[in-house]
Design a protein around this motif. Structure first.
Motif, PDB file in Angstrom:
ATOM      1  N   ASP A  23       0.809  -1.221   0.000  1.00  0.00           N
ATOM      2  CA  ASP A  23       0.000   0.000   0.000  1.00  0.00           C
ATOM      3  C   ASP A  23       0.844   1.273   0.000  1.00  0.00           C
ATOM      4  OD1 ASP A  23       1.056  -0.297   2.494  1.00  0.00           O
ATOM      5  OD2 ASP A  23      -0.812   0.113   3.601  1.00  0.00           O
ATOM      6  N   TRP A  24       2.124   1.179  -0.409  1.00  0.00           N
ATOM      7  CA  TRP A  24       2.951   2.380  -0.385  1.00  0.00           C
ATOM      8  C   TRP A  24       2.541   3.330  -1.507  1.00  0.00           C
ATOM      9  CZ3 TRP A  24       7.488   4.371  -3.078  1.00  0.00           C
ATOM     10  CH2 TRP A  24       7.748   3.753  -4.296  1.00  0.00           C
ATOM     11  N   GLN A  82       5.783  -2.570  -6.968  1.00  0.00           N
ATOM     12  CA  GLN A  82       5.594  -3.158  -5.642  1.00  0.00           C
ATOM     13  C   GLN A  82       6.760  -4.078  -5.303  1.00  0.00           C
ATOM     14  OE1 GLN A  82       1.546  -4.651  -6.234  1.00  0.00           O
ATOM     15  NE2 GLN A  82       0.844  -3.305  -4.587  1.00  0.00           N
ATOM     16  N   ASN A  83       7.186  -4.870  -6.257  1.00  0.00           N
ATOM     17  CA  ASN A  83       8.421  -5.631  -6.065  1.00  0.00           C
ATOM     18  C   ASN A  83       9.000  -5.999  -7.426  1.00  0.00           C
ATOM     19  OD1 ASN A  83       7.651  -8.593  -6.759  1.00  0.00           O
ATOM     20  ND2 ASN A  83       6.031  -7.971  -5.328  1.00  0.00           N
ATOM     21  N   ALA A 126       0.834  -2.374  -8.783  1.00  0.00           N
ATOM     22  CA  ALA A 126      -0.612  -2.177  -8.725  1.00  0.00           C
ATOM     23  C   ALA A 126      -1.084  -1.396  -9.943  1.00  0.00           C
ATOM     24  CB  ALA A 126      -0.987  -1.435  -7.448  1.00  0.00           C
ATOM     25  N   ILE A 127      -2.364  -1.621 -10.307  1.00  0.00           N
ATOM     26  CA  ILE A 127      -3.009  -0.894 -11.407  1.00  0.00           C
ATOM     27  C   ILE A 127      -4.069   0.012 -10.793  1.00  0.00           C
ATOM     28  CG2 ILE A 127      -4.314  -1.116 -13.547  1.00  0.00           C
ATOM     29  CD1 ILE A 127      -3.207  -3.923 -13.844  1.00  0.00           C
ATOM     30  N   PRO A 128      -4.152   1.290 -11.199  1.00  0.00           N
ATOM     31  CA  PRO A 128      -5.086   2.241 -10.574  1.00  0.00           C
ATOM     32  C   PRO A 128      -6.539   2.012 -10.978  1.00  0.00           C
ATOM     33  CG  PRO A 128      -3.904   3.326 -12.338  1.00  0.00           C
ATOM     34  CD  PRO A 128      -3.291   1.960 -12.194  1.00  0.00           C
ATOM     35  N   VAL A 129      -7.039   0.813 -10.744  1.00  0.00           N
ATOM     36  CA  VAL A 129      -8.464   0.485 -10.896  1.00  0.00           C
ATOM     37  C   VAL A 129      -8.847  -0.338  -9.677  1.00  0.00           C
ATOM     38  CG1 VAL A 129      -8.392   0.511 -13.419  1.00  0.00           C
ATOM     39  CG2 VAL A 129      -7.966  -1.625 -12.196  1.00  0.00           C
ATOM     40  N   PRO A 137      12.244   4.009  -8.001  1.00  0.00           N
ATOM     41  CA  PRO A 137      12.096   3.036  -6.911  1.00  0.00           C
ATOM     42  C   PRO A 137      12.304   1.594  -7.369  1.00  0.00           C
ATOM     43  CG  PRO A 137       9.943   3.774  -7.644  1.00  0.00           C
ATOM     44  CD  PRO A 137      10.952   4.606  -8.385  1.00  0.00           C
ATOM     45  N   GLU A 138      12.392   1.373  -8.692  1.00  0.00           N
ATOM     46  CA  GLU A 138      12.621   0.002  -9.172  1.00  0.00           C
ATOM     47  C   GLU A 138      14.010  -0.481  -8.794  1.00  0.00           C
ATOM     48  OE1 GLU A 138      11.981   0.278 -13.314  1.00  0.00           O
ATOM     49  OE2 GLU A 138       9.830   0.616 -13.158  1.00  0.00           O
ATOM     50  N   THR A 139      15.013   0.307  -9.111  1.00  0.00           N
ATOM     51  CA  THR A 139      16.397  -0.044  -8.788  1.00  0.00           C
ATOM     52  C   THR A 139      17.089   1.179  -8.194  1.00  0.00           C
ATOM     53  OG1 THR A 139      16.986   0.469 -11.088  1.00  0.00           O
ATOM     54  CG2 THR A 139      16.628  -1.846 -10.529  1.00  0.00           C
ATOM     55  N   PRO A 140      16.764   1.530  -6.950  1.00  0.00           N
ATOM     56  CA  PRO A 140      17.367   2.707  -6.328  1.00  0.00           C
ATOM     57  C   PRO A 140      18.882   2.563  -6.233  1.00  0.00           C
ATOM     58  CG  PRO A 140      16.247   1.356  -4.695  1.00  0.00           C
ATOM     59  CD  PRO A 140      15.887   0.804  -6.025  1.00  0.00           C
ATOM     60  N   ASP A 141      19.576   3.694  -6.322  1.00  0.00           N
ATOM     61  CA  ASP A 141      21.026   3.671  -6.320  1.00  0.00           C
ATOM     62  C   ASP A 141      21.552   4.784  -5.423  1.00  0.00           C
ATOM     63  OD1 ASP A 141      23.530   2.805  -6.946  1.00  0.00           O
ATOM     64  OD2 ASP A 141      23.616   3.729  -8.921  1.00  0.00           O
TER      65      ASP A 141
END
Length: 263
Positions: free
Chosen positions: A11-12, A19-20, A58-61, A228-232
């Motif tokens: 829920d972030w 999400q992951n 997540a999908i915004p629906v 946020p997928e691959t933060p560096d």
């Protein structure tokens, strides 16, 4: 040589971005080496790389119960590359090494895309779909040296340069598009980065050797494309370890690595 896993709370705030995600690569590289003389040796090898990616967001629906939709992408593939290197020993105390690893372009043609959405929206999000994608695993150059300071103490230095700039965009091209499901094209525009490592080994006895080291890893992500997928971040690594030989023919190695990320 390349792999990471990042997991965020379901829920972030950025759940519609990611999400992951899990990235895996395994290199198989049969290599031949030839000792030209007492000072110089060369090597060359073939690389077969296996890669796998898993991604959920997540999908915004949402349905009547308030639950949000979800997209799950998964795929694997293989590709070829090569590596080459040489070692040079100008003196009994000093040894130098140079290696090159080529870029390996992972082309995924039959990735699986699964969408979980309310039944009323199923026409816009096919439950099962396929996608193609391309991800370059960047090449690199490594320069290293070791110097024998005494009979018991050896120091080492390593400079590693990685061609991350070859990773331009992350693209998922879906086999079936709808008005609500377009292809995903996200620029990454990474920059080449470098890693500097130093370390030393002290031989306490015929049975015990102690080691310690540190490294500095510069970031490859431009500030404007932080994701946020691959933060560096800048990474500082501290490591220590030892080798113990209780009996002839048996070696036991222990190591510990602590990595500190600095924004």
């Amino acid at each position: 040589p390349f792999g990471s896993s990042t997991v965020w709370d379901d829920d972030w705030a950025g759940r519609f971005l990611i999400q992951n995600i899990s990235l895996l690569s395994v290199y198989f590289q049969p290599t031949l080496a030839y000792q030209i003389n007492d000072k110089l040796g060369v090597g060359v090898g073939l690389v077969y790389a296996y890669g796998k990616v898993e991604l959920e967001k997540a999908i915004p629906v949402s349905g009547m119960d308030g639950s949000e939709g979800k997209a799950s992408l998964e795929g694997s593939t293989g590709a070829l590359g090569f590596n080459a290197g040489l070692s040079f020993r100008p003196s009994e105390k000093l040894e130098l090494g140079l290696t090159y690893r080529s870029t390996v372009v992972m082309e995924m043609d039959e990735g699986e895309a699964v969408f979980s959405v309310p039944a009323s929206l199923s026409q816009n999000f096919p439950a099962t779909n396929a996608f193609t994608s391309e991800l370059p695993l960047p090449g690199s150059v490594n320069v290293g040296l070791s110097y024998k300071l005494s009979e018991k103490l050896i120091a080492g230095f390593d400079f590693h340069y990685v061609f991350w700039s070859e990773y331009d965009s992350l693209v998922f091209d879906f086999e079936e598009n709808t008005s609500s499901l377009e292809d995903s094209r996200n620029p990454r525009l990474l920059k080449d980065n470098f890693i500097v490592r130093v370390g030393a080994q002290y031989t306490m006895s015929d049975k015990l050797a102690l080691r310690a080291g540190a490294y500095y890893d510069s970031p490859a992500v431009e500030d404007d494309y932080y994701s946020p997928e691959t933060p560096d971040a800048v990474k500082i690594g501290l490591t220590t370890g030892l080798s113990y030989s209780p009996v002839q023919g048996l070696d036991i190695d222990l190591s510990f690595l602590y990595v500190l990320g600095i924004e």
